[in-house]
Design an enzyme around this catalytic site. Sequence first.
Site, PDB file in Angstrom:
ATOM      1  N   HIS A   1      -3.375   6.884   2.709  1.00 38.96           N
ATOM      2  CA  HIS A   1      -3.770   5.594   2.148  1.00 38.96           C
ATOM      3  C   HIS A   1      -5.129   5.236   2.747  1.00 38.96           C
ATOM      4  O   HIS A   1      -5.334   5.319   3.964  1.00 38.96           O
ATOM      5  CB  HIS A   1      -2.712   4.541   2.507  1.00 38.96           C
ATOM      6  CG  HIS A   1      -3.197   3.142   2.315  1.00 38.96           C
ATOM      7  ND1 HIS A   1      -3.827   2.737   1.167  1.00 38.96           N
ATOM      8  CD2 HIS A   1      -3.155   2.051   3.133  1.00 38.96           C
ATOM      9  CE1 HIS A   1      -4.146   1.458   1.277  1.00 38.96           C
ATOM     10  NE2 HIS A   1      -3.754   1.027   2.459  1.00 38.96           N
TER      11      HIS A   1
ATOM     12  N   ASN B   1     -10.178  -0.393   0.308  1.00 44.70           N
ATOM     13  CA  ASN B   1      -8.716  -0.311   0.331  1.00 44.70           C
ATOM     14  C   ASN B   1      -8.176  -0.848  -1.001  1.00 44.70           C
ATOM     15  O   ASN B   1      -8.254  -2.047  -1.254  1.00 44.70           O
ATOM     16  CB  ASN B   1      -8.204  -1.133   1.516  1.00 44.70           C
ATOM     17  CG  ASN B   1      -6.691  -1.137   1.627  1.00 44.70           C
ATOM     18  OD1 ASN B   1      -5.987  -0.741   0.703  1.00 44.70           O
ATOM     19  ND2 ASN B   1      -6.182  -1.602   2.759  1.00 44.70           N
TER      20      ASN B   1
ATOM     21  N   CYS C   1       0.815  -1.234   0.000  1.00 44.91           N
ATOM     22  CA  CYS C   1       0.000   0.000   0.000  1.00 44.91           C
ATOM     23  C   CYS C   1       0.840   1.271   0.000  1.00 44.91           C
ATOM     24  O   CYS C   1       0.333   2.353  -0.295  1.00 44.91           O
ATOM     25  CB  CYS C   1      -0.943  -0.003   1.192  1.00 44.91           C
ATOM     26  SG  CYS C   1      -1.868  -1.524   1.329  1.00 44.91           S
TER      27      CYS C   1
HETATM   28  O1  UT7 Z   1      -3.486  -1.483   3.837  1.00 42.08           O
HETATM   29  C1  UT7 Z   1      -3.429  -1.966   5.125  1.00 42.08           C
HETATM   30  C2  UT7 Z   1      -4.504  -3.001   5.238  1.00 42.08           C
HETATM   31  N1  UT7 Z   1      -4.872  -3.383   6.526  1.00 42.08           N
HETATM   32  C3  UT7 Z   1      -5.837  -2.819   7.261  1.00 42.08           C
HETATM   33  O2  UT7 Z   1      -6.402  -1.783   6.980  1.00 42.08           O
HETATM   34  C4  UT7 Z   1      -6.227  -3.573   8.481  1.00 42.08           C
HETATM   35  C5  UT7 Z   1      -6.391  -2.762   9.687  1.00 42.08           C
HETATM   36  N2  UT7 Z   1      -7.213  -3.506  10.619  1.00 42.08           N
HETATM   37  C6  UT7 Z   1      -8.561  -3.412  10.613  1.00 42.08           C
HETATM   38  O3  UT7 Z   1      -9.116  -2.674   9.825  1.00 42.08           O
HETATM   39  C7  UT7 Z   1      -9.322  -4.212  11.620  1.00 42.08           C
HETATM   40  O4  UT7 Z   1      -8.442  -4.953  12.412  1.00 42.08           O
HETATM   41  C8  UT7 Z   1     -10.366  -5.145  10.962  1.00 42.08           C
HETATM   42  C9  UT7 Z   1     -11.489  -4.311  10.328  1.00 42.08           C
HETATM   43  C10 UT7 Z   1      -9.725  -6.019   9.904  1.00 42.08           C
HETATM   44  C11 UT7 Z   1     -11.005  -6.032  12.018  1.00 42.08           C
HETATM   45  O5  UT7 Z   1     -11.559  -5.244  13.061  1.00 42.08           O
HETATM   46  P1  UT7 Z   1     -11.223  -5.588  14.583  1.00 42.08           P
HETATM   47  O6  UT7 Z   1     -11.970  -4.630  15.404  1.00 42.08           O
HETATM   48  O7  UT7 Z   1      -9.748  -5.638  14.727  1.00 42.08           O
HETATM   49  O8  UT7 Z   1     -11.892  -7.005  14.740  1.00 42.08           O
HETATM   50  P2  UT7 Z   1     -11.227  -8.397  15.161  1.00 42.08           P
HETATM   51  O9  UT7 Z   1     -10.383  -8.945  14.056  1.00 42.08           O
HETATM   52  O10 UT7 Z   1     -10.625  -8.280  16.509  1.00 42.08           O
HETATM   53  O11 UT7 Z   1     -12.529  -9.294  15.281  1.00 42.08           O
HETATM   54  C12 UT7 Z   1     -13.580  -9.027  16.225  1.00 42.08           C
HETATM   55  C13 UT7 Z   1     -14.699  -9.975  15.936  1.00 42.08           C
HETATM   56  C14 UT7 Z   1     -14.254 -11.424  15.791  1.00 42.08           C
HETATM   57  O12 UT7 Z   1     -15.261 -12.255  16.361  1.00 42.08           O
HETATM   58  P3  UT7 Z   1     -15.045 -12.898  17.828  1.00 42.08           P
HETATM   59  O13 UT7 Z   1     -13.800 -13.725  17.706  1.00 42.08           O
HETATM   60  O14 UT7 Z   1     -14.906 -11.721  18.746  1.00 42.08           O
HETATM   61  O15 UT7 Z   1     -16.306 -13.673  18.001  1.00 42.08           O
HETATM   62  C15 UT7 Z   1     -14.231 -11.659  14.317  1.00 42.08           C
HETATM   63  O16 UT7 Z   1     -14.450 -13.008  13.944  1.00 42.08           O
HETATM   64  O17 UT7 Z   1     -15.328  -9.645  14.705  1.00 42.08           O
HETATM   65  C16 UT7 Z   1     -15.400 -10.798  13.882  1.00 42.08           C
HETATM   66  N3  UT7 Z   1     -15.331 -10.394  12.491  1.00 42.08           N
HETATM   67  C17 UT7 Z   1     -16.415 -10.063  11.767  1.00 42.08           C
HETATM   68  N4  UT7 Z   1     -17.733 -10.023  12.069  1.00 42.08           N
HETATM   69  C18 UT7 Z   1     -18.581  -9.629  11.112  1.00 42.08           C
HETATM   70  C19 UT7 Z   1     -14.214 -10.253  11.711  1.00 42.08           C
HETATM   71  N5  UT7 Z   1     -14.579  -9.833  10.481  1.00 42.08           N
HETATM   72  C20 UT7 Z   1     -15.922  -9.711  10.495  1.00 42.08           C
HETATM   73  C21 UT7 Z   1     -16.880  -9.323   9.525  1.00 42.08           C
HETATM   74  N6  UT7 Z   1     -18.189  -9.296   9.878  1.00 42.08           N
HETATM   75  N7  UT7 Z   1     -16.527  -8.963   8.286  1.00 42.08           N
END
Ligand code: UT7
Length: 323
Positions: free
Chosen positions: A250, A280, A112
């Site tokens: 970005h 993204n 990115c």
């Molecule tokens: O160019 C660089 C690219 N990278 C990025 O931009 C990534 C930066 N990170 C993020 O944007 C965030 O970490 C995410 C949006 C990817 C995830 O958000 P988060 O608040 O860090 O969520 P998490 O991974 O800690 O997951 C929390 C919960 C989990 O469920 P449990 O284990 O608490 O039951 C996940 O399984 O949310 C669940 N989850 C979802 N639920 C509904 C993960 N993805 C989804 C989804 N829909 N799409």
Amino acid sequence: MNNVKIASIGAYLPPLVVTNDKISEFVDTNDEWIVQRTGIKERRISEGENTSEISTKAARIALERAGVDPKDLDLIIVATISPDKFIPSVACLVQSNLDADKAACFDISVACSGFVYGLEIARALMNTMNYKNALVIGAEVLSKVMDWSDRSTCILFGDGAGAAVLKQDEKQGIIKSYLRSDGKKGEALTIGATDFDTPFTKEKTVSDRIIKMNGREVLRFAVGAIDDAVKEVLKDTDISIDEIKYVVPHQANYRIIKLAAEKLNLSEDKFYLNLDRVGNTSAASVPIVLNEMYEKGLFNKGDKIILVAFGGGLTYGATLVEW
Ligand code: UT7
């Protein structure tokens, strides 16, 4: 040292709009979760146009706006992590499409942060090689390498291309860049390459040719990276943050931008966002958003802006530009 300016910008987005509701038809997610955690509402997805094709379309717009004939291009750099092939490079494919016969062409793999790196590499070569005109493209068809069954990644990314024509100029348009990497954190965001399985390998290794990400770790890294890069790119210049009209980040996630703005003690209004509509797009995101701002007439001659990016590698960087 030759001065280099961004003479024009162009972008191309594939026409297919894929909403959060559409994605929730095949993975367990919903619009509310995605909007709350990321700010993304929809993204564009290629129905078959490959990276070189969308790059060429963005490039033609930028070249026309700059009034530069492709035959006068000395250099084409494409920042991408989703090339058509390992060889030829996307840059060589674009060269062929444009008949830009005299250009030196290569791709860079900086995820990115690729467009920000590409601008500075082009500027450096325009100095050492005395190149007059360069084309820097950020382009991705990430949908090819997405795991469409992984709800934590397939909601985030989109396809698209953006291009900038750089020219030698009396005025210094690109004022300064700051480029950094942290390879030790590389495993937080990966796309595998080819399997390692030869008559000589002791143990066959199979590569996952899909995006895998530790979202939390990347988010933490990104907030610190924006803070560091914005401060460092202004350091030792006579330009203060108050003189910056826009920080063009970005476009990964609204929460990252909000946290970084708080850390830098800047108003969120200084950060221009279009991630709600494009998601993204990795290396393409900065030129795509710049193109949108240009088309809206948001830039006036002399405006100072900071481009800032972060991503796989892990890498990050910023470019200080006078429009
Ligand atoms: O160019 C660089 C690219 N990278 C990025 O931009 C990534 C930066 N990170 C993020 O944007 C965030 O970490 C995410 C949006 C990817 C995830 O958000 P988060 O608040 O860090 O969520 P998490 O991974 O800690 O997951 C929390 C919960 C989990 O469920 P449990 O284990 O608490 O039951 C996940 O399984 O949310 C669940 N989850 C979802 N639920 C509904 C993960 N993805 C989804 C989804 N829909 N799409």
